[in-house]
Design a protein around this motif. Structure first.
Motif, PDB file in Angstrom:
ATOM      1  N   UNK A 147      38.771  35.202  64.206  1.00 25.30           N
ATOM      2  CA  UNK A 147      37.767  35.433  65.242  1.00 25.30           C
ATOM      3  C   UNK A 147      37.367  36.901  65.317  1.00 25.30           C
ATOM      4  N   UNK A 148      38.356  37.806  65.190  1.00 22.30           N
ATOM      5  CA  UNK A 148      38.062  39.247  65.243  1.00 22.30           C
ATOM      6  C   UNK A 148      37.147  39.661  64.101  1.00 22.30           C
ATOM      7  N   UNK A 149      37.380  39.149  62.899  1.00 20.65           N
ATOM      8  CA  UNK A 149      36.527  39.512  61.767  1.00 20.65           C
ATOM      9  C   UNK A 149      35.114  38.967  61.955  1.00 20.65           C
ATOM     10  N   UNK A 150      35.023  37.770  62.535  1.00 23.04           N
ATOM     11  CA  UNK A 150      33.693  37.238  62.799  1.00 23.04           C
ATOM     12  C   UNK A 150      32.949  38.098  63.817  1.00 23.04           C
ATOM     13  N   UNK A 151      33.677  38.595  64.838  1.00 22.93           N
ATOM     14  CA  UNK A 151      33.062  39.495  65.807  1.00 22.93           C
ATOM     15  C   UNK A 151      32.642  40.802  65.144  1.00 22.93           C
ATOM     16  N   UNK A 152      33.473  41.277  64.237  1.00 17.03           N
ATOM     17  CA  UNK A 152      33.174  42.538  63.554  1.00 17.03           C
ATOM     18  C   UNK A 152      31.872  42.435  62.756  1.00 17.03           C
ATOM     19  N   UNK A 153      31.748  41.366  61.959  1.00 19.77           N
ATOM     20  CA  UNK A 153      30.567  41.236  61.123  1.00 19.77           C
ATOM     21  C   UNK A 153      29.319  40.881  61.921  1.00 19.77           C
ATOM     22  N   UNK A 154      29.499  40.277  63.074  1.00 14.76           N
ATOM     23  CA  UNK A 154      28.329  39.973  63.897  1.00 14.76           C
ATOM     24  C   UNK A 154      27.735  41.227  64.526  1.00 14.76           C
ATOM     25  N   UNK A 155      28.579  42.241  64.840  1.00  9.52           N
ATOM     26  CA  UNK A 155      28.073  43.492  65.426  1.00  9.52           C
ATOM     27  C   UNK A 155      29.015  44.640  65.073  1.00  9.52           C
ATOM     28  N   UNK A 156      28.905  45.208  63.845  1.00 10.76           N
ATOM     29  CA  UNK A 156      29.826  46.280  63.432  1.00 10.76           C
ATOM     30  C   UNK A 156      29.713  47.539  64.279  1.00 10.76           C
ATOM     31  N   UNK A 157      28.595  47.732  64.964  1.00 12.72           N
ATOM     32  CA  UNK A 157      28.418  48.958  65.737  1.00 12.72           C
ATOM     33  C   UNK A 157      29.386  49.041  66.914  1.00 12.72           C
ATOM     34  N   UNK A 158      30.050  47.948  67.262  1.00 14.87           N
ATOM     35  CA  UNK A 158      31.000  47.953  68.375  1.00 14.87           C
ATOM     36  C   UNK A 158      32.397  48.388  67.941  1.00 14.87           C
ATOM     37  N   UNK A 159      32.525  48.784  66.684  1.00 11.12           N
ATOM     38  CA  UNK A 159      33.845  49.130  66.140  1.00 11.12           C
ATOM     39  C   UNK A 159      33.825  50.571  65.616  1.00 11.12           C
ATOM     40  N   UNK A 160      34.927  51.298  65.859  1.00 15.76           N
ATOM     41  CA  UNK A 160      35.114  52.616  65.244  1.00 15.76           C
ATOM     42  C   UNK A 160      35.552  52.424  63.793  1.00 15.76           C
ATOM     43  N   UNK A 161      34.974  53.214  62.894  1.00 14.38           N
ATOM     44  CA  UNK A 161      35.365  53.191  61.478  1.00 14.38           C
ATOM     45  C   UNK A 161      36.245  54.411  61.214  1.00 14.38           C
ATOM     46  N   UNK A 162      37.549  54.190  61.015  1.00 11.64           N
ATOM     47  CA  UNK A 162      38.513  55.293  60.855  1.00 11.64           C
ATOM     48  C   UNK A 162      39.044  55.393  59.430  1.00 11.64           C
ATOM     49  N   UNK A 163      38.363  54.805  58.454  1.00 11.48           N
ATOM     50  CA  UNK A 163      38.953  54.732  57.122  1.00 11.48           C
ATOM     51  C   UNK A 163      39.100  56.089  56.434  1.00 11.48           C
ATOM     52  N   UNK A 164      38.179  56.989  56.682  1.00 16.05           N
ATOM     53  CA  UNK A 164      38.276  58.293  56.019  1.00 16.05           C
ATOM     54  C   UNK A 164      39.137  59.278  56.773  1.00 16.05           C
ATOM     55  N   UNK A 165      39.316  59.055  58.069  1.00 14.65           N
ATOM     56  CA  UNK A 165      40.043  60.039  58.874  1.00 14.65           C
ATOM     57  C   UNK A 165      41.492  59.652  59.110  1.00 14.65           C
ATOM     58  N   UNK A 166      41.878  58.420  58.832  1.00 10.48           N
ATOM     59  CA  UNK A 166      43.266  58.020  59.112  1.00 10.48           C
ATOM     60  C   UNK A 166      44.202  58.700  58.111  1.00 10.48           C
ATOM     61  N   UNK A 167      45.412  59.013  58.589  1.00 10.47           N
ATOM     62  CA  UNK A 167      46.349  59.793  57.784  1.00 10.47           C
ATOM     63  C   UNK A 167      47.392  58.919  57.093  1.00 10.47           C
ATOM     64  N   UNK A 168      47.624  57.699  57.623  1.00  9.60           N
ATOM     65  CA  UNK A 168      48.637  56.824  57.043  1.00  9.60           C
ATOM     66  C   UNK A 168      48.071  55.414  56.905  1.00  9.60           C
ATOM     67  N   UNK A 169      48.595  54.629  55.944  1.00  8.57           N
ATOM     68  CA  UNK A 169      48.082  53.265  55.765  1.00  8.57           C
ATOM     69  C   UNK A 169      48.267  52.384  56.987  1.00  8.57           C
ATOM     70  N   UNK A 170      49.310  52.660  57.796  1.00  6.05           N
ATOM     71  CA  UNK A 170      49.551  51.777  58.948  1.00  6.05           C
ATOM     72  C   UNK A 170      48.545  52.009  60.072  1.00  6.05           C
ATOM     73  N   UNK A 171      47.835  53.121  60.041  1.00  8.38           N
ATOM     74  CA  UNK A 171      46.781  53.341  61.026  1.00  8.38           C
ATOM     75  C   UNK A 171      45.627  52.387  60.754  1.00  8.38           C
ATOM     76  N   UNK A 172      45.009  51.815  61.787  1.00  2.00           N
ATOM     77  CA  UNK A 172      43.984  50.788  61.571  1.00  2.00           C
ATOM     78  C   UNK A 172      42.727  51.355  60.923  1.00  2.00           C
TER      79      UNK A 172
END
Length: 796
Positions: A147-172
């Motif tokens: 359900x969360x992934x479906x919500x994400x793809x329906x409106x990605x602007x409601x989510x923070x994208x932290x892929x470049x700034x995260x320091x460890x793999x366990x960070x989302x």
């Protein structure tokens, strides 16, 4: 007894019905109890069930209850199965009660065992998606994740994208702005369709954690993707990706800059490298010493020494790698003297060179043949303890050999504590380059006795030595060895074999080998064309060129140089003009070597005016170009024009080399310009530091001999600082015959016979001198070798 499903006992998360199954035949004490989620569609087959491993021995079998899962393939559902962590000895079964199914139960359906190994790949996956939706059971978490992934793809602007700034793999990777729920791109509980959907779409208006908005494809957020683009040579795409990465984050990705700069270095892509440099300056990273060193290296590999030096000069500080990069830049561009000067400047700063820098500077000394400088470096290498390094040792051997000191090179080679195949190749190359082909072949035998396996470079070097010696038998033995060791399919070895047979005069054998090669590149074709040209078969060389074009092989500049020389030897002006047209068509007219050979071709065909016109229109001229035009004037008896051009060459700052002086002296000799010839020879030694060779001395003897100054010519030979060879004495003997000087002719004859007793030419010349002088008695008393006695009896 078969397994039996009980009546409906309740509903699970998401609306699925829950039924209880019992296996009374299980060999365990309490049998096996488990729950089964029943979907709304009773016809759904068992292979659509999801397997959830709760402990090493307990599982839950559930059927999907949401519409998407029911419509997915079994392969996709298999990928969504999850391995659940045990909780202190008890399986975690929040929604379903503690009834469970044993994994090793012999009554399990056959498809269960097939699913279980697939599930093991999900063990130890990080980060764990079960830490996200709290308060739900395991099956419920699967549903919630979808359900969360479906919500994400329906409106990605409601989510923070932290892929470049995260320091460890366990960070989302993604975090919801309002609910703060999190997602991972590689989460092991993700539905299988997530990765496919992310790969096929562009994420729009995703707001990163630092507040910057961007439109970035998912692949652009992956450093591995940038590295892959650089390795594949897709530098423009990688550059665009880097620009987006810089825009998306306030923390510049330095490894991305380095990756792209290295890609530009490999591809020699100067334009893209400059754009990366501009991004570095824009990000205020030009003071970073690591990036600056990489920039210097990139400009060096792209052939822009001026840009490399500019970056180096603007660096706030330098380390050894910085100096190594700029010294390599000058050495690779041919400015070897400047490279050595920079090395001395580095030493003045107090920095200690490492072994890599010593290797670079030693190679520069080898190019310049500066023996004294090389010996000083050798002493410093010993002082700093690098003499035992095999790479440094190999470079020292190469340096001594290139400077002509093969004995010193061999002594160093014999004393090396460690030797690899490169060491042997360096010593073999040293012998071959100094005309000691026999020593090179003997060293190869020693190499095999010591158990060192030769590589393709070894055979290439040895074949070149055989070619220079015209040692056909040794070349054939090497050919057998090459076949034995499996190097016959190597295109470089095959091309060198063709060259060896051709230089030994066996053009038919060379052509047979060429025709049977499994792979041929432009070097192979050039080797065969050169073989024909060297053996006076210029027509065959031109015919092979036509075949080369028919087979779709594109000629390079070396091809045209060889063909133009063949035309020059034939004085085939028409073919030369056709080649000139093709050179222009293929864009080689600006190549300085091709241009110089064109000048030589026109001059040898007697068209000095056309040669001069092309020479004057050349966009770039080097010493070879000037020498070709001077030699053309000399060959056509235009000595004054040759001398005038020689003076212009020096005025324009081009330093003449040994070949230039041979051409000028030859022009003076053919025109009887004794005084000018003497002046040129003296200036060569005093003003330009060119050490005269045997050819220069032979030119001077020819100059004096043609002018009738035989006594001066003989005196000149006796005053030579090196032992005159047979060519020098033969030149004097020919002049003595032309001028009928018996005594000088006799002394010149003795000089030749002492060096080449089996050469018939001096006997013929001396007999002509005696006959012309009417001294038949002395002719009769000549002691002839047995091989010439019958020849002279027949002649008399």
């Amino acid at each position: 007894m078969a397994m039996t499903t009980t009546t409906l006992i309740g509903r699970g998360v998401g609306g699925g019905e829950v039924g209880l199954c019992f296996n009374p035949n299980d060999d365990r004490r309490h049998g096996s109890l488990f729950f089964l989620f029943l979907s709304a569609d009773p016809s759904s087959p068992p292979h659509r069930s999801l397997l959830l491993l709760c402990s090493p021995r307990l599982i839950i079998i559930t059927r999907p209850t949401n519409e998407y899962a029911l419509s997915s393939s079994s392969a996709s559902l298999t990928c969504t199965t999850a391995l659940l962590p045990p909780s202190r000895g008890h399986p975690r079964m929040d929604v379903i009660r503690k009834e469970a199914l044993w994994i090793n139960n012999r009554f399990n359906p056959h498809w269960v065992r097939a699913r279980l190994p697939v599930m093991q790949q999900f063990q130890q996956r990080q980060p764990s998606a079960f830490s996200t939706p709290r308060g739900l059971g395991h099956a419920g978490r699967l549903v919630r994740m979808e359900q969360l992934w479906q919500e994400f793809f329906s409106d990605p602007s409601q989510w923070w994208d932290n892929r470049l700034t995260k320091k460890r793999p366990k960070h989302p990777d993604f975090k919801h702005k309002r609910t703060l729920e999190v997602l991972w791109v590689d989460g092991w509980m993700n539905p299988s369709w997530v990765k496919e959907k992310m790969a096929s779409m562009t994420l729009s208006h995703i707001q990163s954690g630092d507040g910057l908005r961007s439109r970035v494809p998912d692949c652009f957020c992956n450093g591995d993707k940038l590295s892959k683009l650089c390795k594949e040579g897709r530098l423009k795409e990688a550059l665009h990706m880097l620009e987006l990465m810089v825009q998306q984050t306030t923390k510049p990705p330095i490894p991305a800059y380095v990756c792209l700069l290295k890609g530009c270095s490999r591809r020699k892509a100067l334009a893209e490298g400059k754009q990366v440099h501009a991004l570095i300056v824009q990000s205020v990273l030009d003071s970073n010493i690591f990036l600056a060193n990489t920039l210097v290296h990139m400009y060096s590999k792209c052939g822009s020494v001026l840009h490399a030096h500019k970056v180096f000069s603007n660096m706030p500080q330098h380390n050894v790698y910085s100096w190594t990069a700029i010294i390599s830049a000058y050495a690779d561009s041919g400015e070897v003297e400047e490279a050595i000067n920079l090395f001395h400047q580095m030493q003045e700063t107090g920095l200690a060179p490492d072994k890599v820098l010593f290797v670079v500077v030693l190679k520069a000394c080898a190019r310049l043949a500066t023996l004294e400088q090389g010996k000083q470096l050798h002493s410093e290498i010993i002082k700093r303890g690098f003499q035992s390094d095999v790479v440094v040792g190999n470079t020292l051997v190469n340096m001594y050999a290139k400077c002509g000191c093969t004995e010193d090179a061999r002594e160093l080679f014999d004393n090396m504590s460690e030797r690899d195949v490169v060491s042997w190749n360096a010593m073999i190359a040293g012998y071959a380059q100094n005309g000691l082909g026999k020593e090179a072949l003997a060293l190869f035998e020693q190499m095999k006795q010591e158990g060192v396996h030769p590589d393709n470079v070894t055979f290439v070097l040895l074949l070149k030595a055989c070619a220079n010696l015209a040692a056909l038998e040794q070349g054939k033995q090497l050919h057998s060895e090459i076949m034995k060791r499996g190097f016959q399919s190597d295109v470089v070895v095959g091309s060198t074999l063709v060259d060896m047979y051709a230089k030994c005069g066996c053009t038919e054998d060379a052509r047979e080998l060429f025709d049977n090669m499994s792979e041929r590149d432009v070097v192979s074709w050039n080797a065969m064309i050169a073989g024909y040209a060297q053996n006076g078969l210029a027509q065959e060389a031109l015919a092979l060129f036509e075949q080369m074009k028919q087979e779709g092989v594109h000629p390079d500049n070396a091809t045209f140089v060889l063909l133009l020389k063949a035309c020059a030897n034939l004085a085939a002006l028409e073919q030369g003009k056709q080649l000139h047209s093709e050179i222009i068509e293929r864009g080689f007219q600006s190549d300085v070597l091709v241009g110089s050979t064109l000048v030589g071709m026109y001059a040898k065909c007697g068209w000095t005016e056309d040669a001069r016109e092309f020479f004057d229109n050349m966009s770039e001229r080097d010493v070879v170009s000037w020498t070709a035009m001077i030699a053309g004037y000399a060959q056509n008896g235009l000595a004054q024009e040759a001398l005038t051009l020689f003076e212009q060459m020096q005025r324009e700052g081009t330093k003449p080399n040994e070949v230039t002086y041979i051409s000028v002296l030859s022009a003076c000799a053919h025109s009887g310009l004794v005084d000018q010839g003497r002046y040129v020879f003296d200036s060569m030694c005093k003003n330009h530091g060119v050490t005269p060779t045997q050819e220069h001395y032979a030119c001077m003897v020819d100059l004096l001999g043609r002018a009738g100054c035989l006594a001066d010519a003989e005196h000149f030979i006796n005053k030579m600082p090196i032992q005159p060879n047979s060519v020098v004495w033969m030149t004097l003997l020919g002049a003595a015959r032309n001028h009928g000087h018996v005594e000088i002719g006799r002394r010149a004859f003795d000089g030749v016979v002492k060096l080449e007793p089996k050469n018939a030419a001096p006997y013929v010349l001396l007999s002509n001198i005696y006959a012309a002088a009417g001294r038949k008695d002395e002719l009769a008393t000549m002691s002839l070798p047995s091989c010439f006695s019958k020849l002279f009896q027949l002649a008399s």
